[in-house]
Design a protein around this motif. Structure first.
Motif, mmCIF file in Angstrom:
data_model
loop_
_atom_site.group_PDB
_atom_site.id
_atom_site.type_symbol
_atom_site.label_atom_id
_atom_site.label_comp_id
_atom_site.label_asym_id
_atom_site.label_seq_id
_atom_site.Cartn_x
_atom_site.Cartn_y
_atom_site.Cartn_z
ATOM 1 N N UNK A 1 4.379 -45.652 -31.545
ATOM 2 C CA UNK A 1 5.823 -45.459 -31.606
ATOM 3 C C UNK A 1 6.127 -43.963 -31.700
ATOM 4 N N UNK A 2 7.166 -43.549 -30.999
ATOM 5 C CA UNK A 2 7.556 -42.149 -31.011
ATOM 6 C C UNK A 2 7.054 -41.364 -29.819
ATOM 7 N N UNK A 3 6.067 -41.904 -29.113
ATOM 8 C CA UNK A 3 5.545 -41.272 -27.903
ATOM 9 C C UNK A 3 5.927 -42.115 -26.694
ATOM 10 N N UNK B 1 -1.225 -37.799 -32.799
ATOM 11 C CA UNK B 1 -1.782 -37.664 -31.457
ATOM 12 C C UNK B 1 -3.232 -37.196 -31.509
ATOM 13 N N UNK B 2 -3.535 -36.290 -32.436
ATOM 14 C CA UNK B 2 -4.916 -35.814 -32.580
ATOM 15 C C UNK B 2 -5.837 -36.957 -32.976
ATOM 16 N N UNK B 3 -5.396 -37.782 -33.914
ATOM 17 C CA UNK B 3 -6.226 -38.921 -34.339
ATOM 18 C C UNK B 3 -6.392 -39.934 -33.221
ATOM 19 N N UNK B 4 -5.411 -39.993 -32.330
ATOM 20 C CA UNK B 4 -5.440 -40.956 -31.231
ATOM 21 C C UNK B 4 -6.279 -40.455 -30.054
ATOM 22 N N UNK C 1 5.182 -35.676 -37.670
ATOM 23 C CA UNK C 1 4.023 -36.575 -37.807
ATOM 24 C C UNK C 1 3.333 -36.887 -36.486
ATOM 25 N N UNK C 2 4.044 -36.697 -35.373
ATOM 26 C CA UNK C 2 3.481 -37.071 -34.079
ATOM 27 C C UNK C 2 2.298 -36.191 -33.685
ATOM 28 N N UNK D 1 2.678 -37.456 -22.064
ATOM 29 C CA UNK D 1 3.593 -38.142 -22.975
ATOM 30 C C UNK D 1 4.399 -37.133 -23.773
ATOM 31 N N UNK D 2 5.526 -37.598 -24.275
ATOM 32 C CA UNK D 2 6.446 -36.744 -25.032
ATOM 33 C C UNK D 2 6.835 -37.434 -26.324
ATOM 34 N N UNK D 3 6.852 -36.668 -27.411
ATOM 35 C CA UNK D 3 7.407 -37.121 -28.686
ATOM 36 C C UNK D 3 8.576 -36.203 -29.018
#
Length: 312
Positions: A281-283, A202-205, A197-198, A160-162
């Protein structure tokens, strides 16, 4: 007035007077070293250097934008580890005839980019040099999270990309051909829009691997593939060519996908996630991880350089 006119310590006073400090700064500039709080007891650290004529040109960009760009290059590395940026240290080597106002604007840019993510410029060094050079070290806090490295991607993961890719590279090509438009592309080269913020999100996800796209998407995903011992395949259809980029590419005789897939300096974030992950959102999904090695586009090797190489 030139920096030679105010002297080293006068210039330091002018710069530090323009800076502000966040709550993590326990002791700012003025002593032998700064003191920055590290609540997590681990510190993420990254450094980068920008050289006049190699990484930026003063006839292409103002000092404020160069400052923001120098900060962004390092802050993006911190968030790519899943950390929250806390502080920057900046070493500036500058020709003696550079105006003090230029250095002050540079400091304003560094401070503004840092403040936008809650970080502060807490110190550094200055020296005279025939070549203007900016060396930045960024620090970050993991806030109890495990660092997201390049080595955790697994076969079956989503890629994935942000953020955006190709815009800064297109702007560089436009400027190098002597043009100043399209503005969208030129401004992307001068001042990247980093999706800060992404990274922590992403780490939390549960991102399995992550990297800052600084040298080119394919080249940087190649680092992930090598570190993880996997193959990465990217879908060309995941990338839309904006009208300004399409028109510029046609006018300059460039394949726009060379910018989108191999262009650097936008500082997007690329990450891998478990297959069932619902991306926030954002990814957006741009490919898959598979068994094997290397990076391909639609299953085929990419025709051309995969990214930037300082010594090529």
């Amino acid at each position: 007035m030139s920096v030679a006119g105010v002297g080293e310590f006068g210039l330091i006073d002018r710069v530090t007077a323009r800076l502000s400090y966040g709550s993590t700064v326990l002791l700012g500039p003025g002593d032998d070293a700064a003191v920055v709080a590290a609540p997590d007891a681990r510190v993420v650290a990254s450094t980068d250097v920008l050289v006049d004529g190699r990484h930026f040109r003063r006839d292409w960009s103002g000092a404020y934008d160069i400052g923001r760009r120098a900060a962004a290059a390092n802050l993006a590395d911190v968030v790519a580890m899943g950390a929250d940026p806390t502080a920057l240290l900046v070493a500036l080597c500058v020709p003696a005839d550079v105006e003090t106002g230029w250095v002050e604007q540079l400091a304003d840019g560094l401070g503004a980019e840092s403040a936008g993510v809650g970080a502060s410029v807490v110190g550094g060094d200055m020296s005279a040099s025939p070549t203007l050079t900016i060396a930045v070290t960024a620090l970050g806090d993991l806030a109890g999270r495990a660092p997201v490295t390049r080595a955790g991607a697994r076969p079956g993961d989503l890629v994935a990309l942000a953020g955006r890719t190709g815009y800064a590279a297109a702007g560089f090509t436009v400027l190098s051909r002597g043009f100043r438009t399209p503005r969208l592309l030129v401004e992307a080269y001068r001042r990247p829009e980093v999706p800060y913020p992404a990274g922590p999100l992403a780490a939390r996800l549960g991102a399995t691997a992550m990297i800052d796209v600084s040298d080119g998407l394919l080249a940087d995903l190649g680092h992930v593939a090598k570190a993880s011992g996997v193959a990465v395949d990217i879908s060309r259809d995941a990338f839309e060519v904006p009208p300004q980029m399409r028109d510029a590419a046609q006018a300059l005789g460039v394949d726009p996908y060379a910018w989108l897939l191999a262009g650097g300096d936008d500082h997007a974030l690329a990450a891998t996630f478990a297959p069932a992950t619902v991306l926030p959102d954002g990814w957006r999904t741009i490919g898959r991880v598979a068994e094997g090695h290397g990076v391909t586009v639609d299953g085929q090797p990419f025709d051309g350089p995969a990214g930037w190489d300082h010594f090529r």
